[in-house]
Enzyme design. Structure first.
Site, PDB file in Angstrom:
ATOM      1  CG  ASP A 308      -1.930   1.061   1.248  1.00 45.54           C
ATOM      2  OD1 ASP A 308      -2.337   1.476   0.163  1.00 45.54           O
ATOM      3  OD2 ASP A 308      -2.339   1.490   2.341  1.00 45.54           O
ATOM      4  CG  ASP A 616      -3.481   1.288   6.153  1.00 47.90           C
ATOM      5  OD1 ASP A 616      -4.089   0.996   5.100  1.00 47.90           O
ATOM      6  OD2 ASP A 616      -3.071   2.438   6.389  1.00 47.90           O
ATOM      7  CG  ASP A 620      -5.066  -2.560   2.157  1.00 47.07           C
ATOM      8  OD1 ASP A 620      -5.078  -2.403   0.931  1.00 47.07           O
ATOM      9  OD2 ASP A 620      -4.809  -1.644   2.957  1.00 47.07           O
TER      10      ASP A 620
END
Length: 873
Positions: A308, A616, A620
């Site tokens: 990410d 996070d 995800d």
């Protein structure tokens, strides 16, 4: 608005069920415990222990089964935190919600919200269900956990014209589990429970969730199968040979048990578990907490890290990096919302003549602002809009304190931000009593409303040349990947209540520009470079805008200058085969949803990659669950993401992930050399037993001798080898292929060669003693040579390439202590009557000890000479 009637709401609740996420099946403690016995090698040990007990060898049986129980206990203790992914999603749901029913606003349990209810939203609320907005007044929602968007998203009630709108761009919707950052609004619920976007992700986690065996587990299980068949073949062959010779069946059974014990590396499960557990401890010191023990090694075989952007590669907080005021450009240092940093001009702190223009711009950044900064311990956070928090931090670095400014210039009115005007205005009373409007907004729109320009010498009319220069500065900042905000002022006459937006936001004085973004972490670029040097690909997958994602990717070294981000809408147009073909060529994905992330992970895995996924947000979690190794962020990570993960990074830092990969590689190296050490010893024992049985000689070693060698003489040094420090060169190698066997051709050659040397040395001692004495004395001498050979060889086993004298002994003092203690125990067994009876050994004169030591040193000497030959080549 009237809203639903209470009766209709109750009817819908009964028909559709509560507004809750379905909880997946829990993993029980019993299932976790039974999972520790899946390994074939563990079952081989259990069978050997049971057979030993059935034949009356209680001592041997207890020793073998104790190892199995200890190994299971360590693994169970490490994995006791059961999977709670779906249950954890419920923690993101608001406990109560405000709805319009029967013409009034009621507070109801979140579970009682139904489709058709009208939600009433205020700043600080958690959204109870997915709703289509009917009204929105300066409404902004924090959707980072759901979409990965780093900024609060502005919401509006109007219809969207596009046919396909990504989740992060659905400005007229609010979603379950997100939060209201500022403003107020109302919306009609269009989906509840498992029908929401959050519920859909819960379903994806379940779909992604089958836990697969790690590369190490697959390799050890495959090796265990080979070991089983090889052991059975040798045992059956020698058993048949013994029957043909007329040997007593009981003696044959005992020999068969001895051979099985010799073939099985009893210390291996414990050594692997200890290697992984020590790796977990070392990783925790480097801020990586491992939830599943085998995942430690999987990191070492990782070929692709999908990461990410927000908070992992970047700081996770909006930060002003550039200012432009009075015709000059300034750099702003520091990260996040804290006061650390300063404003610089041409590399030096801006002072003297720069102070007045900077304070003028700072007065607008603070004046047109309703956020505030708060300190929680050593961490600074923003209460309110993150963008406004970044502006306050920049103003503080420019020398303006918010509290003092608010006291000197109290607020008298406000025109809230909206997407049509693209600006916000706050009216304040100046110290001399005049009213002044402070305006922040989209710079191109704001520039069109300005007639004057602030300069160091004062305000003057805004010329066409001034407009071109300001437009050029706006473009230059945007090309750097910065979000640009314009600032302006206007002095007013009359009471603030008389001013509407059109009356305030005209004839403005343009003051300057602020360029901000979520900056890359300082260590991210180096960490990405280390990945590349180690042959690991890095892929950015984010819900943020494509231009922002591409700029950050270039800045940290993930992509080259011309690489563009692939958006989620493009992924929708690709089939699975097309995505699989395109995945290795794409390093940046933007504006992607939870489904997109899971598809990308599966495409990489279909190409044979070992994939690590970091994140996070709730969006995800499915990809984290579906990856070979899922990594959650400890600070900003949602509870569901942590529960879906194999590992949690406590500092949310990409560099920590790379450090964990380094640890994983080191652990694999340690497991491989431990396995090599143990199996080479077992090979020597098996060869010695096989040669003597085939030649019709008395059994050279008893089961207790073999167990002592495997569990103490080999087992204790093996545990020390498993704890060896990591080779400094480990991150300069390419990742090993996932298909590569842990016991490749080179491994097997070394194992057989070492086993032959050890067996040869022990056989020489056995035959010599057998000619001169009894079988018991011959066994004792063969036993002693095998023990000495294994203990000395432990020092050389620390590296497959470096000679023993180039490896400092001080880096593994535990090994030296274990070897010394084992030497002492061996001598005690030859000279202490009680311990000798336990190990079934006889007295060995001290004068014979040098010859036995010399024989035991042969394997180490020959192997170290072979290393030198390879080095010279």
């Amino acid at each position: 608005m009237q809203g639903l009637s209470s009766a209709e709401a109750a009817r819908r609740l009964a028909a559709d069920g509560p507004n809750e996420l379905k909880e997946g099946p829990r993993v029980t403690a019993l299932q976790l415990l039974l999972g520790q016995f899946k390994s074939l090698i563990v079952w081989l040990l259990i069978v050997a222990g049971v057979v030993s007990g059935a034949l009356g060898e209680t001592q041997d049986a207890v020793a073998i089964l104790a190892i199995v129980v200890l190994n299971a206990a360590i693994g169970f203790a490490q994995e006791y935190n059961a999977e709670k992914s779906i249950a954890a999603l419920k923690k993101l749901s608001a406990p109560r919600a405000k709805v319009r029913r029967d013409g009034r606003t009621d507070s109801v349990p979140t579970s009682g919200v139904v489709v058709g209810d009208i939600l009433v939203l205020e700043a600080g609320d958690l959204v109870a269900a997915d709703a289509r907005l009917l009204e929105a007044a300066s409404l902004k929602c924090g959707e980072g956990a759901l979409t990965g968007e780093s900024e609060a998203v502005e919401k509006r009630s109007g219809a969207l014209t596009a046919d396909e709108v990504p989740l992060g761009d659905r400005a007229n919707m609010v979603f379950m589990g997100t939060s209201v950052a500022t403003g107020a609004g109302m919306g009609v619920v269009v989906a509840a429970g498992m029908g929401t976007e959050l519920g859909r992700i819960a379903g994806l986690i379940a779909e992604a969730g089958a836990d697969e065996a790690t590369p190490l587990q697959r390799k050890l299980d495959a090796f265990g199968r080979v070991l089983v068949w090889a052991s059975l073949s040798v045992v059956v062959l020698l058993f048949a040979l013994g029957l043909w010779r007329g040997t007593e069946p009981f003696e044959l059974f005992m020999t068969a048990v001895s051979l099985a014990v010799a073939a099985v590396p009893e210390g291996l499960p414990a050594a692997v578990t200890v290697a992984l557990s020590l790796g977990v401890m070392r990783m925790s010191r480097r801020r990586a907490l491992v939830r599943r023990l085998p995942a430690v090694e999987t990191l070492g075989s990782t070929t692709v890290i999908c990461t990410d952007k927000t908070g992992t590669l970047t700081v996770g907080e909006m930060t002003v990096q550039a200012l432009w005021v009075a015709g000059r450009s300034y750099e702003v240092t520091g990260e996040g919302y804290g006061p650390q940093g300063e404003v610089r001009f041409e590399g030096k702190k801006a002072q003297g003549e720069h102070e007045a223009p900077l304070r003028e711009l700072a007065s607008v950044l603070v004046g047109c602002n309703t956020a505030r900064l708060a300190r929680e311990g050593a961490v600074w956070t923003t209460v309110g809009d993150p963008t406004e928090g970044a502006l306050l931090a920049a103003a503080a670095k420019a020398g303006l304190d918010q509290e003092q400014a608010d006291r000197e210039r109290p607020r008298r009115g406000e025109v809230p931000f909206d997407s049509d005007r693209k600006r916000k205005s706050v009216i304040r009373a100046m110290p001399d009593g005049r009213l002044r409007a402070f305006v922040n907004g989209a710079p191109d729109v704001l520039l069109g409303l300005c007639t004057r320009l602030y300069t160091a010498a004062g305000a003057r009319p805004l010329s066409d040349e001034d407009r071109r220069e300001a437009a050029a500065r706006i473009s230059a900042l945007a090309e750097r990947g910065l979000r640009v905000l314009g600032s302006a002022t206007r002095d007013l006459e009359g009471p603030a209540s008389d001013y509407a937006a059109d009356a305030v936001e005209r004839d403005l004085t343009f003051v300057g520009l602020s360029g901000m973004h979520d900056p890359p972490r300082p260590e991210a670029k180096e960490a990405v470079a280390r990945c590349r040097a180690a042959g690991i690909g890095v892929v950015m997958i984010t819900g943020d805008h494509p231009s922002t994602a591409a700029a950050i990717a270039r800045e940290v070294g993930i992509s080259e200058g011309g690489d563009a981000a692939v958006a989620g809408t493009e992924l929708d147009a690709l089939g699975e085969a097309e995505l699989r073909e395109r995945a290795p060529k794409t390093v940046v994905y933007a504006r992607v949803s939870a489904e997109h992330k899971l598809r990308i992970i599966r495409a990489w895995k279909a190409n044979g990659a070992v994939v690590a996924m970091t994140g996070d947000g709730v969006n995800d979690a499915p990809a984290i669950k579906g990856a070979d190794i899922g990594i959650a962020m400890g600070r900003t990570g949602t509870e569901v993401t942590k529960q879906a993960s194999d590992m949690v990074i406590t500092d949310d830092n990409f560099a920590t992930i790379v450090a964990a990969v380094e640890e994983g590689r080191g652990i694999y190296d340690n497991i491989r050399k431990t396995l090599q050490y143990l199996l080479a010893g077992n090979t020597g024992e098996l060869l010695l037993m096989t040669v003597c049985v085939a030649a019709g000689l008395p059994t050279p070693l008893l089961p207790i001798h073999l167990l002592w060698i495997n569990l103490v003489t080999d087992g204790l040094p093996a545990l020390c080898l498993a704890a060896d420090p990591i080779d400094p060169d480990v991150m300069t190698r390419r990742p090993r292929p996932p298909s590569e066997s842990i016991a490749d051709a080179g491994f097997l050659r070394t194992m057989l060669f070492t086993g032959a040397l050890t067996a040869g040395a022990a056989l020489a001692a056995y035959l010599s003693a057998l000619r001169a004495g009894t079988p018991e004395e011959a066994r004792t001498q063969a036993f002693a040579v095998l023990v000495f050979a294994e203990l000395l060889r432990a020092f050389g086993a620390r590296s497959e390439t470096k000679p023993v004298w180039r490896i400092p002994l001080t880096t593994n003092l535990g090994l030296a202590l274990v070897v010394c203690a084992s030497f002492g125990l061996q001598l005690w067994s030859q000279h202490g009557p009680a311990f000798g009876r336990f190990l079934k050994t006889t007295h060995v004169p001290w004068g014979e000890l040098p010859a036995l030591l010399a024989l035991g040193a042969i394997p180490l000497t020959v192997l170290e000479a072979a290393k030198l030959v390879r080095l010279r080549r």
